[in-house]
Scaffold this motif. Structure first.
Motif, mmCIF file in Angstrom:
data_model
loop_
_atom_site.group_PDB
_atom_site.id
_atom_site.type_symbol
_atom_site.label_atom_id
_atom_site.label_comp_id
_atom_site.label_asym_id
_atom_site.label_seq_id
_atom_site.Cartn_x
_atom_site.Cartn_y
_atom_site.Cartn_z
ATOM 1 N N HIS A 94 1.218 -1.110 -0.271
ATOM 2 C CA HIS A 94 0.142 -0.457 0.153
ATOM 3 C C HIS A 94 0.834 1.287 -0.243
ATOM 4 O O HIS A 94 0.528 2.422 -0.281
ATOM 5 C CB HIS A 94 -1.094 -0.079 1.135
ATOM 6 C CG HIS A 94 -2.055 1.071 1.419
ATOM 7 N ND1 HIS A 94 -3.338 0.658 1.001
ATOM 8 C CD2 HIS A 94 -2.086 2.246 2.212
ATOM 9 C CE1 HIS A 94 -3.819 2.275 1.337
ATOM 10 N NE2 HIS A 94 -3.536 3.147 1.344
ATOM 11 N N VAL A 95 2.014 1.334 0.993
ATOM 12 C CA VAL A 95 2.531 2.452 0.717
ATOM 13 C C VAL A 95 3.570 2.403 -0.716
ATOM 14 O O VAL A 95 3.800 3.613 -0.797
ATOM 15 C CB VAL A 95 3.630 2.124 1.932
ATOM 16 C CG1 VAL A 95 4.872 3.487 2.226
ATOM 17 C CG2 VAL A 95 3.279 2.545 3.423
ATOM 18 N N ARG A 96 3.996 1.571 -0.915
ATOM 19 C CA ARG A 96 4.948 1.397 -2.518
ATOM 20 C C ARG A 96 4.219 2.763 -3.606
ATOM 21 O O ARG A 96 4.986 2.837 -3.785
ATOM 22 C CB ARG A 96 5.484 0.308 -2.387
ATOM 23 C CG ARG A 96 6.455 -0.258 -1.992
ATOM 24 C CD ARG A 96 6.889 -1.459 -2.400
ATOM 25 N NE ARG A 96 8.364 -1.928 -1.552
ATOM 26 C CZ ARG A 96 7.525 -2.374 -0.458
ATOM 27 N NH1 ARG A 96 6.445 -3.541 -0.356
ATOM 28 N NH2 ARG A 96 8.709 -3.098 0.095
ATOM 29 N N VAL A 97 2.464 2.055 -3.703
ATOM 30 C CA VAL A 97 1.359 2.282 -4.579
ATOM 31 C C VAL A 97 1.630 4.283 -3.435
ATOM 32 O O VAL A 97 1.348 4.805 -4.844
ATOM 33 C CB VAL A 97 0.013 1.748 -4.661
ATOM 34 C CG1 VAL A 97 -0.889 2.382 -5.232
ATOM 35 C CG2 VAL A 97 0.489 0.770 -4.523
ATOM 36 N N LEU A 159 -5.830 1.395 10.474
ATOM 37 C CA LEU A 159 -4.115 0.978 9.693
ATOM 38 C C LEU A 159 -3.918 1.886 8.372
ATOM 39 O O LEU A 159 -3.553 2.949 8.257
ATOM 40 C CB LEU A 159 -4.213 0.008 9.478
ATOM 41 C CG LEU A 159 -4.009 -1.862 10.533
ATOM 42 C CD1 LEU A 159 -3.903 -2.920 9.855
ATOM 43 C CD2 LEU A 159 -2.366 -0.747 11.257
ATOM 44 N N LEU A 160 -4.988 1.736 8.066
ATOM 45 C CA LEU A 160 -4.894 2.716 6.810
ATOM 46 C C LEU A 160 -5.330 3.823 6.597
ATOM 47 O O LEU A 160 -4.298 5.154 5.936
ATOM 48 C CB LEU A 160 -6.325 1.713 5.766
ATOM 49 C CG LEU A 160 -6.152 0.503 5.142
ATOM 50 C CD1 LEU A 160 -7.781 0.541 4.685
ATOM 51 C CD2 LEU A 160 -5.743 0.234 4.422
ATOM 52 N N ALA A 161 -5.766 5.153 7.951
ATOM 53 C CA ALA A 161 -6.494 5.828 8.033
ATOM 54 C C ALA A 161 -4.340 6.567 7.906
ATOM 55 O O ALA A 161 -4.738 7.623 7.682
ATOM 56 C CB ALA A 161 -6.854 6.628 9.054
ATOM 57 N N SER A 162 -3.852 5.977 9.202
ATOM 58 C CA SER A 162 -2.764 6.097 9.056
ATOM 59 C C SER A 162 -1.540 6.199 7.760
ATOM 60 O O SER A 162 -0.599 6.954 7.630
ATOM 61 C CB SER A 162 -1.307 5.010 10.468
ATOM 62 O OG SER A 162 -2.638 5.197 11.889
ATOM 63 N N LEU A 163 -1.519 4.732 6.767
ATOM 64 C CA LEU A 163 -1.278 4.974 5.531
ATOM 65 C C LEU A 163 -1.358 6.008 4.622
ATOM 66 O O LEU A 163 -0.341 6.372 3.668
ATOM 67 C CB LEU A 163 -1.154 3.130 5.616
ATOM 68 C CG LEU A 163 -1.162 2.056 6.396
ATOM 69 C CD1 LEU A 163 -0.947 1.509 5.847
ATOM 70 C CD2 LEU A 163 0.980 2.447 6.101
ATOM 71 N N ASN A 164 -2.746 6.647 4.392
ATOM 72 C CA ASN A 164 -3.164 7.607 3.662
ATOM 73 C C ASN A 164 -2.805 9.041 4.267
ATOM 74 O O ASN A 164 -3.158 9.547 3.094
ATOM 75 C CB ASN A 164 -4.855 7.181 3.681
ATOM 76 C CG ASN A 164 -4.940 5.927 3.172
ATOM 77 O OD1 ASN A 164 -4.161 5.051 1.959
ATOM 78 N ND2 ASN A 164 -5.773 5.484 3.466
ATOM 79 N N TRP A 165 -2.443 8.303 4.904
ATOM 80 C CA TRP A 165 -1.938 10.811 5.263
ATOM 81 C C TRP A 165 -0.247 10.608 4.720
ATOM 82 O O TRP A 165 0.027 12.136 4.522
ATOM 83 C CB TRP A 165 -2.032 10.214 7.151
ATOM 84 C CG TRP A 165 -1.124 12.003 7.812
ATOM 85 C CD1 TRP A 165 0.221 12.423 7.746
ATOM 86 C CD2 TRP A 165 -2.091 12.541 7.727
ATOM 87 N NE1 TRP A 165 -0.163 13.752 8.714
ATOM 88 C CE2 TRP A 165 -1.228 13.791 8.070
ATOM 89 C CE3 TRP A 165 -3.439 12.893 7.475
ATOM 90 C CZ2 TRP A 165 -2.396 15.371 8.440
ATOM 91 C CZ3 TRP A 165 -4.164 14.209 6.838
ATOM 92 C CH2 TRP A 165 -3.112 15.743 8.131
ATOM 93 N N LEU A 166 0.333 9.936 4.419
ATOM 94 C CA LEU A 166 1.666 9.313 4.054
ATOM 95 C C LEU A 166 1.589 10.910 2.473
ATOM 96 O O LEU A 166 2.840 11.422 2.423
ATOM 97 C CB LEU A 166 2.309 8.428 3.521
ATOM 98 C CG LEU A 166 3.166 8.004 2.683
ATOM 99 C CD1 LEU A 166 3.834 7.468 3.962
ATOM 100 C CD2 LEU A 166 3.887 7.856 1.533
ATOM 101 N N PRO A 167 0.586 10.482 1.516
ATOM 102 C CA PRO A 167 0.610 12.176 0.383
ATOM 103 C C PRO A 167 1.233 12.879 1.155
ATOM 104 O O PRO A 167 1.560 14.188 0.568
ATOM 105 C CB PRO A 167 -0.395 11.146 0.195
ATOM 106 C CG PRO A 167 -0.451 9.864 0.236
ATOM 107 C CD PRO A 167 -0.463 10.208 1.837
ATOM 108 N N THR A 168 0.129 13.785 2.778
ATOM 109 C CA THR A 168 1.184 14.981 2.973
ATOM 110 C C THR A 168 2.070 15.172 3.177
ATOM 111 O O THR A 168 2.428 16.444 3.708
ATOM 112 C CB THR A 168 0.272 15.039 3.948
ATOM 113 O OG1 THR A 168 0.069 13.964 4.591
ATOM 114 C CG2 THR A 168 -1.853 14.937 3.379
#
Length: 195
Positions: A94-97, A159-168
């Motif tokens: 998920h992070v790689r995408v 989990l997904l909320a934490s990972l999906n913060w990454l683009p910011t």
């Protein structure tokens, strides 16, 4: 679901430019005229390459959805590794995408709301199915005694909320590579769920 088909160079350039504008200004605030100007084209000639800016949004949203599913499937389908390991691999995928194209990731995460029907409903169904895959993995991990979480659905949303913060905050020129970020995030998030 298979990864997106490669685009012709001009269409790929249009998509990249539009995606950057959608991220910076938002989909609704980005006009076709502004996109044409950014590309150095007349507005009319832009329409010879694309029908609408929603066509681009559709391609970004559904292309990334396909990439997320491909990563999840690679980590889990037919896997014999422990369920906690499969969950870690799915999070890393998920992070790689997300880090492959942070502008497209930000658009995927925030601008999907501008998809018109029936694409919007289809997109939400894909999102629900993807989250259900993670929930199933966590539930099986709990049942096998590998993971601990009082509520699998809440754990997956966290989990997904934490990972999906990454683009910011992710920067391609930062000190950590995408793989290092993927590993650190997955390990940190899993530590709270391991038995």
């Amino acid at each position: 679901m298979s990864p997106a088909t490669p685009l012709r160079p001009r269409k790929a350039q249009i998509d990249r430019t539009a995606t950057a504008l959608f991220r910076a200004r938002g989909f609704a605030a980005t006009s076709m005229r502004e996109l044409a100007t950014e590309l150095g084209l007349e507005a009319g000639s832009l329409y010879s390459h694309i029908k609408s800016k929603e066509e681009i949004l559709h391609r970004v949203c559904f292309g990334l959805a396909a990439d997320f599913f491909a990563g999840f499937d690679a980590a889990t389908v037919g896997a014999t590794a422990p369920l906690a390991t499969q969950l870690r691999l799915a999070m890393e995928a998920h992070v790689r995408v997300l880090t492959r194209d942070s502008a497209a990731s930000a658009v995927f995460l925030h601008e999907w709301r501008h998809l018109s029907e029936p694409a919007r409903t289809e997109f939400l169904a894909l999102r629900d199915r993807y989250e259900a895959g993670f929930r199933g993995l966590v539930q099986r991990g709990i049942a096998a005694g590998e993971l601990h979480a009082p509520d699998a659905a809440f754990a997956v949303l966290t989990l997904l909320a934490s990972l999906n913060w990454l683009p910011t905050w992710y920067r391609p020129d930062g000190k950590l590579t995408p793989d290092e970020i993927a590993h650190r995030l997955a390990e940190q998030l899993l530590n709270g769920m391991r038995r």
